[in-house]
Every structure is written in structure tokens, then in C-alpha cells.
Design a protein around this motif. Structure first.
Motif, PDB file in Angstrom:
ATOM      1  N   TYR A 179     -17.546   0.290   8.088  1.00 12.84           N
ATOM      2  CA  TYR A 179     -16.123   0.265   7.711  1.00 12.84           C
ATOM      3  C   TYR A 179     -15.635  -1.133   7.353  1.00 12.84           C
ATOM      4  O   TYR A 179     -14.485  -1.305   6.983  1.00 12.84           O
ATOM      5  CB  TYR A 179     -15.266   0.858   8.850  1.00 12.84           C
ATOM      6  N   ARG A 180     -16.510  -2.142   7.479  1.00 18.90           N
ATOM      7  CA  ARG A 180     -16.076  -3.536   7.340  1.00 18.90           C
ATOM      8  C   ARG A 180     -15.319  -3.805   6.047  1.00 18.90           C
ATOM      9  O   ARG A 180     -14.318  -4.506   6.029  1.00 18.90           O
ATOM     10  CB  ARG A 180     -17.278  -4.463   7.522  1.00 18.90           C
ATOM     11  N   GLU A 181     -15.791  -3.242   4.937  1.00 21.61           N
ATOM     12  CA  GLU A 181     -15.186  -3.570   3.636  1.00 21.61           C
ATOM     13  C   GLU A 181     -13.787  -2.982   3.471  1.00 21.61           C
ATOM     14  O   GLU A 181     -12.968  -3.533   2.760  1.00 21.61           O
ATOM     15  CB  GLU A 181     -16.087  -3.071   2.505  1.00 21.61           C
ATOM     16  N   ILE A 182     -13.566  -1.829   4.098  1.00 21.43           N
ATOM     17  CA  ILE A 182     -12.262  -1.204   3.857  1.00 21.43           C
ATOM     18  C   ILE A 182     -11.228  -1.676   4.876  1.00 21.43           C
ATOM     19  O   ILE A 182     -10.734  -0.949   5.716  1.00 21.43           O
ATOM     20  CB  ILE A 182     -12.340   0.334   3.760  1.00 21.43           C
ATOM     21  N   ARG A 183     -10.911  -2.926   4.703  1.00 19.13           N
ATOM     22  CA  ARG A 183      -9.874  -3.570   5.517  1.00 19.13           C
ATOM     23  C   ARG A 183      -8.626  -3.673   4.651  1.00 19.13           C
ATOM     24  O   ARG A 183      -8.681  -4.183   3.540  1.00 19.13           O
ATOM     25  CB  ARG A 183     -10.337  -4.964   5.952  1.00 19.13           C
ATOM     26  N   TYR A 184      -7.486  -3.191   5.171  1.00 22.05           N
ATOM     27  CA  TYR A 184      -6.278  -3.285   4.343  1.00 22.05           C
ATOM     28  C   TYR A 184      -5.168  -4.086   4.981  1.00 22.05           C
ATOM     29  O   TYR A 184      -4.073  -4.183   4.456  1.00 22.05           O
ATOM     30  CB  TYR A 184      -5.773  -1.904   3.892  1.00 22.05           C
ATOM     31  N   SER A 185      -5.414  -4.652   6.149  1.00 21.56           N
ATOM     32  CA  SER A 185      -4.512  -5.686   6.655  1.00 21.56           C
ATOM     33  C   SER A 185      -5.324  -6.617   7.554  1.00 21.56           C
ATOM     34  O   SER A 185      -6.424  -6.266   7.983  1.00 21.56           O
ATOM     35  CB  SER A 185      -3.322  -5.069   7.407  1.00 21.56           C
ATOM     36  N   ASP A 215     -12.133  -4.010  -8.239  1.00 23.98           N
ATOM     37  CA  ASP A 215     -10.950  -3.175  -8.507  1.00 23.98           C
ATOM     38  C   ASP A 215     -11.016  -1.860  -7.737  1.00 23.98           C
ATOM     39  O   ASP A 215     -10.004  -1.354  -7.234  1.00 23.98           O
ATOM     40  CB  ASP A 215     -10.844  -2.846 -10.008  1.00 23.98           C
ATOM     41  N   HIS A 216     -12.245  -1.317  -7.671  1.00 21.38           N
ATOM     42  CA  HIS A 216     -12.431  -0.052  -6.952  1.00 21.38           C
ATOM     43  C   HIS A 216     -12.047  -0.236  -5.479  1.00 21.38           C
ATOM     44  O   HIS A 216     -11.319   0.583  -4.907  1.00 21.38           O
ATOM     45  CB  HIS A 216     -13.896   0.363  -7.093  1.00 21.38           C
ATOM     46  N   LEU A 217     -12.527  -1.331  -4.869  1.00 20.00           N
ATOM     47  CA  LEU A 217     -12.243  -1.587  -3.458  1.00 20.00           C
ATOM     48  C   LEU A 217     -10.736  -1.731  -3.230  1.00 20.00           C
ATOM     49  O   LEU A 217     -10.172  -1.181  -2.283  1.00 20.00           O
ATOM     50  CB  LEU A 217     -12.985  -2.847  -2.987  1.00 20.00           C
ATOM     51  N   LYS A 218     -10.098  -2.446  -4.129  1.00 23.25           N
ATOM     52  CA  LYS A 218      -8.655  -2.641  -3.988  1.00 23.25           C
ATOM     53  C   LYS A 218      -7.933  -1.288  -4.067  1.00 23.25           C
ATOM     54  O   LYS A 218      -7.037  -0.988  -3.281  1.00 23.25           O
ATOM     55  CB  LYS A 218      -8.147  -3.597  -5.078  1.00 23.25           C
ATOM     56  N   ARG A 219      -8.379  -0.485  -5.025  1.00 24.48           N
ATOM     57  CA  ARG A 219      -7.740   0.829  -5.218  1.00 24.48           C
ATOM     58  C   ARG A 219      -7.910   1.711  -3.973  1.00 24.48           C
ATOM     59  O   ARG A 219      -6.950   2.312  -3.497  1.00 24.48           O
ATOM     60  CB  ARG A 219      -8.361   1.505  -6.451  1.00 24.48           C
ATOM     61  N   ILE A 220      -9.121   1.753  -3.413  1.00 27.96           N
ATOM     62  CA  ILE A 220      -9.293   2.644  -2.254  1.00 27.96           C
ATOM     63  C   ILE A 220      -8.562   2.093  -1.025  1.00 27.96           C
ATOM     64  O   ILE A 220      -8.003   2.849  -0.251  1.00 27.96           O
ATOM     65  CB  ILE A 220     -10.780   2.995  -1.953  1.00 27.96           C
ATOM     66  N   TYR A 280      -5.867   4.095   1.322  1.00 26.55           N
ATOM     67  CA  TYR A 280      -6.026   4.276   2.770  1.00 26.55           C
ATOM     68  C   TYR A 280      -4.909   3.590   3.565  1.00 26.55           C
ATOM     69  O   TYR A 280      -4.500   4.097   4.611  1.00 26.55           O
ATOM     70  CB  TYR A 280      -7.400   3.767   3.235  1.00 26.55           C
ATOM     71  N   ARG A 281      -4.426   2.460   3.044  1.00 23.44           N
ATOM     72  CA  ARG A 281      -3.331   1.775   3.751  1.00 23.44           C
ATOM     73  C   ARG A 281      -2.121   2.710   3.846  1.00 23.44           C
ATOM     74  O   ARG A 281      -1.517   2.887   4.898  1.00 23.44           O
ATOM     75  CB  ARG A 281      -2.949   0.475   3.036  1.00 23.44           C
ATOM     76  N   GLY A 282      -1.788   3.334   2.710  1.00 23.22           N
ATOM     77  CA  GLY A 282      -0.639   4.243   2.668  1.00 23.22           C
ATOM     78  C   GLY A 282      -0.842   5.409   3.626  1.00 23.22           C
ATOM     79  O   GLY A 282       0.075   5.810   4.356  1.00 23.22           O
ATOM     80  N   ARG A 283      -2.053   5.951   3.666  1.00 21.13           N
ATOM     81  CA  ARG A 283      -2.320   7.114   4.526  1.00 21.13           C
ATOM     82  C   ARG A 283      -2.282   6.726   6.006  1.00 21.13           C
ATOM     83  O   ARG A 283      -1.776   7.483   6.837  1.00 21.13           O
ATOM     84  CB  ARG A 283      -3.674   7.736   4.156  1.00 21.13           C
ATOM     85  N   ARG A 284      -2.832   5.541   6.305  1.00 22.97           N
ATOM     86  CA  ARG A 284      -2.766   5.073   7.699  1.00 22.97           C
ATOM     87  C   ARG A 284      -1.318   4.917   8.145  1.00 22.97           C
ATOM     88  O   ARG A 284      -0.937   5.350   9.233  1.00 22.97           O
ATOM     89  CB  ARG A 284      -3.477   3.726   7.845  1.00 22.97           C
ATOM     90  N   ASP A 285      -0.494   4.298   7.272  1.00 19.32           N
ATOM     91  CA  ASP A 285       0.896   4.061   7.662  1.00 19.32           C
ATOM     92  C   ASP A 285       1.613   5.370   7.957  1.00 19.32           C
ATOM     93  O   ASP A 285       2.336   5.490   8.958  1.00 19.32           O
ATOM     94  CB  ASP A 285       1.627   3.276   6.556  1.00 19.32           C
ATOM     95  N   VAL A 286       1.386   6.364   7.106  1.00 19.98           N
ATOM     96  CA  VAL A 286       2.042   7.653   7.322  1.00 19.98           C
ATOM     97  C   VAL A 286       1.526   8.301   8.606  1.00 19.98           C
ATOM     98  O   VAL A 286       2.292   8.872   9.389  1.00 19.98           O
ATOM     99  CB  VAL A 286       1.816   8.590   6.107  1.00 19.98           C
ATOM    100  N   GLY A 318      -7.961  -1.179   9.284  1.00 23.44           N
ATOM    101  CA  GLY A 318      -8.837  -0.656   8.236  1.00 23.44           C
ATOM    102  C   GLY A 318      -9.583   0.559   8.747  1.00 23.44           C
ATOM    103  O   GLY A 318      -9.270   1.089   9.822  1.00 23.44           O
ATOM    104  N   GLY A 319     -10.572   0.984   7.993  1.00 23.95           N
ATOM    105  CA  GLY A 319     -11.383   2.125   8.411  1.00 23.95           C
ATOM    106  C   GLY A 319     -10.681   3.449   8.187  1.00 23.95           C
ATOM    107  O   GLY A 319      -9.736   3.546   7.400  1.00 23.95           O
ATOM    108  N   TYR A 320     -11.137   4.447   8.931  1.00 21.87           N
ATOM    109  CA  TYR A 320     -10.717   5.836   8.686  1.00 21.87           C
ATOM    110  C   TYR A 320      -9.968   6.497   9.838  1.00 21.87           C
ATOM    111  O   TYR A 320      -9.480   7.601   9.674  1.00 21.87           O
ATOM    112  CB  TYR A 320     -11.975   6.691   8.464  1.00 21.87           C
ATOM    113  N   TYR A 321      -9.964   5.858  11.018  1.00 22.83           N
ATOM    114  CA  TYR A 321      -9.553   6.621  12.199  1.00 22.83           C
ATOM    115  C   TYR A 321      -8.502   5.946  13.067  1.00 22.83           C
ATOM    116  O   TYR A 321      -8.508   4.738  13.234  1.00 22.83           O
ATOM    117  CB  TYR A 321     -10.763   6.862  13.125  1.00 22.83           C
ATOM    118  N   VAL A 322      -7.645   6.818  13.644  1.00 25.08           N
ATOM    119  CA  VAL A 322      -6.752   6.399  14.718  1.00 25.08           C
ATOM    120  C   VAL A 322      -7.191   7.169  15.961  1.00 25.08           C
ATOM    121  O   VAL A 322      -7.478   8.360  15.882  1.00 25.08           O
ATOM    122  CB  VAL A 322      -5.289   6.773  14.387  1.00 25.08           C
ATOM    123  N   TRP A 323      -7.244   6.479  17.071  1.00 20.73           N
ATOM    124  CA  TRP A 323      -7.605   7.124  18.351  1.00 20.73           C
ATOM    125  C   TRP A 323      -6.317   7.379  19.110  1.00 20.73           C
ATOM    126  O   TRP A 323      -5.535   6.452  19.334  1.00 20.73           O
ATOM    127  CB  TRP A 323      -8.524   6.204  19.142  1.00 20.73           C
TER     128      TRP A 323
END
Ligand SMILES: Cc1ncc(COP(=O)(O)O)c(C=O)c1O
Length: 401
Positions: free
Chosen positions: A209-215, A290-295, A299-305, A325-330
Motif C-alpha cells: 500500500y506504500r504508493e497509495i498515500r494521499y496525505s 498521472d495514473h498514481l495521482k488519479r487513483i 481514494y482520498r475522496g472515498r476515505r473522507d466520506v 493511504g491504503g484501502y482500509y479503516v479499522w
């Protein structure tokens, strides 16, 4: 009666847990917060179409992409991994120390083949990723859980258990951990690499999950602090390119790569060359940034919601992690709510499923651990769907309090 190997029975339990997490207790149209798949919108279809046209020609490059490859992977993809993925994150390594694997999960299997005899101990975070413990058990390892806090694995506990159990490996997911979303602090990364060297234990750093960091800021990998070759870094292209490509990689010492390449040869000969060829071009042609930025934006928007909705609709005294970042909230519900027991009723009545918290704990964890917990995935569902269904789930849980 067919006499199956003993390991088949050991794995049965873990396989059941894994099934329940991917939501197959459920129908096709279920709203799944359980799965861990990329967003449908996060696949680079246009680039893939263009690259395929280009790659599959009767040319040297075309033949390269369809014939047998070497056990360690395409030289160009190994170099690309160093240049595009490792060096920018502070891990300076030679392409010779990179092996391309069949998915990000294969490094765990290869490392077990390299190191684990039946009964050997592997220390893991608790909770941890079920697919990996399933592999550890396939090799008849004894899996010993270590305590985590908000900064990742608690190293005093790890060191004590290294002394007590003399493990062969310590397995960690240091960034946006699966299932908790927790990230190990920089200081602990440094100290964990040192513990590996001091006690002659392999640290298996699984970092998909390292690459998909959005903050927040990127942290150096544990491997960057390794001076003795005891840390092995494993990663995947599943979250940043395509899980169906079944591409991953590991970074290890010269000697380990040499031994692992014998093992890889005896396991599946080489990693899928068609997938390697397409992935190499994807990076070479410069699509990745660009792809990384787009994804990450998706994911940032989905995490916030997801976080806003849990705060708004879940019962009072619910706690949750806030991953960068990543995909999950515990999610930790009040102790009186048993999310494990409620899962099948919720699936039936609300058509919603989630990652059952207790499934992420292996034996040795405290009795009842995780029963009030849920792993909530936010990568796969659109914002509106997340909001609407977290609300439904929250209202149901309020009634169960
Ligand atoms: C922690 C962790 N490690 C490894 C993997 C395996 O990745 P792959 O799908 O590339 O095999 C995953 C996938 O979800 C994961 O969450």
C-alpha cells in the motif's frame, strides 16, 4: 479415501476466514466493505489498449513478451522498479537485488520455502493479513502474534518474543497495514531493521500500500535501514497497476536472490512474461505518475466520506483509525456489539458485508479479540454508495447497542 497431506487440514480454517473476507458468504449484488480490490475507475484501460497494440508484434520485443522468461524477471522491469518505485522512496538498490514475482503474495511463499521448516516460529502483527498467515500455516510454521499500537508493532514485545521463541522471521505490513490502516513510525522502522541484524532474524516487510498515500509524508522503508541483508522488502503491482496482472516483486541480498531464483524455478518457472512486458511499457511510456495521482485522488475522496459517515452514523464510543493511504479503516465498536456474530444477519437483512474483525487474529491472540471490530474497505465503492450504506449499517448497529 484420498489421503490428503496434513497441511490441507491446517489450511482449511484460514481458507474459510479468507472466503468470508472476500464476501462470498453473500450474493453478487452485495455491497461489500469486505473486499480489498481497486476501484473500477482505477484501471488504466486506455494505456493498456495502446501498449498491447505496440507490444504484440513479430519483433524481438514481441517474442520476448510471449516466450519463457528468466526466474528473476525481465531485466527492464527490475530496473524500472529501482528507478521508478524504490529510489524515489529512499531505497537505493541494484536491479540484481530485485526479483519479479507472481503477485505480491508470492514473496511470502518463496520466503517460507527458503526459511521455514515445520514448527519454525514466525512473529506477526496482531491483527494481520489472513492470506499471509494461511501461507505460513501451509508451511506448518507456528505463528506468534505481537502487540501493535498506533505506531505499528510494539518492538519491546517483538524483542521479548525473539528471545523467547527464536523465530525465523518477523512479518510486518508497515504502511497502511491490512487490516488496520496503521503506519509504523520511522523510528520503529529503523529499530526493527536493527533487531533483524542483532538477532539474525529475517524481517519480511510487506509493503503493497506504500504508493497509495494521499496525505502526509512518505516514510523510508525498513529495508532502507538494513545494513546486513536481514530485511526482505516485498511489494505488489496489484494496487497501482492491476491485480489480475499477478505481478509483484521482492528486494533481497545477493545470496538470497540466488537461492530464491532456484526456488522460483521449481515453483512456477518464471513470472507471466505477457504481464511483465505490458507493465514495463506502462512505466517506460511515463503513464505512472498521472495514473498514481488519479487513483490517489479517487481514494482520498472515498476515505473522507467513509470517515465522515462512520463519525455521523455509527454508535457512540465507536473508535476508528484515520489512515493517510491504503484501502482500509479499522473500526472498533463498543464492546457490547459483536460484529462477528452480526455479520450474517447484516448480510441477509441489509445486503451489506464487511471484514469480520476476529478473522484477522491468529491463535495466541487474547480470547474474543476483534469480535467488536470491522475492517471497512473504501477503495471499491463510489462515495454515494459508501455514504448511503455506512448510514444503513450505522443505524442497524445503533439498535444493537
Ligand atoms: C498486506 C498484503 N500483502 C500482500 C498482498 C498481495 O497482493 P497480490 O494481490 O499482488 O498478490 C495484499 C493484497 O491485498 C495485501 O493486502
Amino acid at each position: 479415501m484420498t489421503k490428503y497431506a496434513k497441511r490441507v487440514y491446517v489450511m482449511e480454517e484460514e481458507a474459510k476466514k479468507l472466503d468470508s473476507l472476500t464476501g462470498n458468504l453473500t450474493s453478487n449484488d452485495i455491497i461489500s466493505f469486505a473486499a480489498g480490490a481497486p476501484a473500477k475507475e482505477a484501471y488504466p484501460f486506455d494505456a493498456l489498449r495502446e501498449i498491447s497494440q505496440d507490444v504484440f508484434q513479430k519483433s524481438a520485443k514481441g517474442y520476448e513478451s510471449v516466450k519463457y522468461g528468466s526466474a528473476v524477471g525481465f531485466p527492464s522491469l527490475r530496473e524500472m522498479v529501482c528507478e521508478e518505485l524504490l529510489t524515489p522512496r529512499g531505497l537505493h538498490t541494484k536491479a540484481e537485488n530485485v526479483m519479479i514475482t507472481s503477485g505480491g503474495i508470492q514473496p511470502m511463499n518463496l520466503l517460507c520455502q527458503l526459511l521455514i521448516d515445520p514448527g519454525d516460529v514466525i512473529l506477526v502483527e496482531t491483527p494481520t493479513f489472513v492470506h499471509t498467515t494461511m501461507i505460513f500455516k501451509m508451511f506448518q510454521a507456528k505463528v506468534v502474534p505481537c502487540v501493535m499500537d498506533d505506531d505499528g508493532m510494539v518492538l519491546e514485545d517483538v524483542e521479548e518474543k525473539i528471545k523467547k521463541y527464536r523465530p525465523k522471521m518477523v512479518y510486518t505490513i508497515p504502511t497502511f497495514q491490512n487490516p488496520t490502516g496503521i503506519t509504523m513510525s520511522l523510528e520503529r522502522r529503523r529499530r526493527l531493521a536493527e533487531l533483524g541484524s542483532k538477532y539474525d532474524v529475517v524481517i519480511l516487510e510487506d509493503d503493497p500500500y506504500r504508493e497509495i498515500r494521499y496525505s502526509g509524508e512518505h516514510l523510508l522503508p525498513i529495508k532502507a535501514f538494513d545494513t546486513t541483508g536481514h530485511t526482505v522488502f516485498a511489494n505488489s503491482f496489484s494496487k497501482i497497476f492491476s491485480p489480475g496482472s499477478r505481478l509483484g516483486y521482492l528486494v533481497a541480498s545477493d545470496e538470497m536472490i540466488r537461492r530464491l531464483s532456484d526456488i522460483k524455478l521449481g515453483t512456477d518457472t518464471c513470472t507471466n512474461t505477457i504481464a511483465q512486458a505490458i507493465c514495463t511499457e506502462f512505466f517506460k511510456k511515463g503513464y505512472y505518475p498521472d495514473h498514481l495521482k488519479r487513483i490517489c485522488d479517487i481514494y482520498r475522496g472515498r476515505r473522507d466520506v467513509m470517515l465522515e459517515s462512520i463519525d455521523a452514523y455509527f454508535p457512540e464510543r465507536t473508535k476508528h483509525t484515520c489512515p493517510d493511504g491504503g484501502y482500509y479503516v479499522w473500526v472498533e465498536l463498543p464492546k457490547s456489539i459483536d460484529a462477528t456474530e452480526l455479520a450474517s444477519r447484516i448480510a441477509k437483512e441489509l445486503n451489506i458485508c464487511y471484514g469480520i474483525g476476529s478473522a484477522f487474529y491468529s491463535e495466541g491472540a487474547p480470547e474474543g479479540a476483534g469480535r467488536n471490530c470491522m475492517r471497512m474497505n473504501f477503495s471499491g465503492l463510489e462515495q454515494e454508495v459508501i455514504r448511503e450504506n455506512v448510514k444503513k449499517l450505522g443505524e442497524f448497529l445503533q439498535e444493537e447497542r
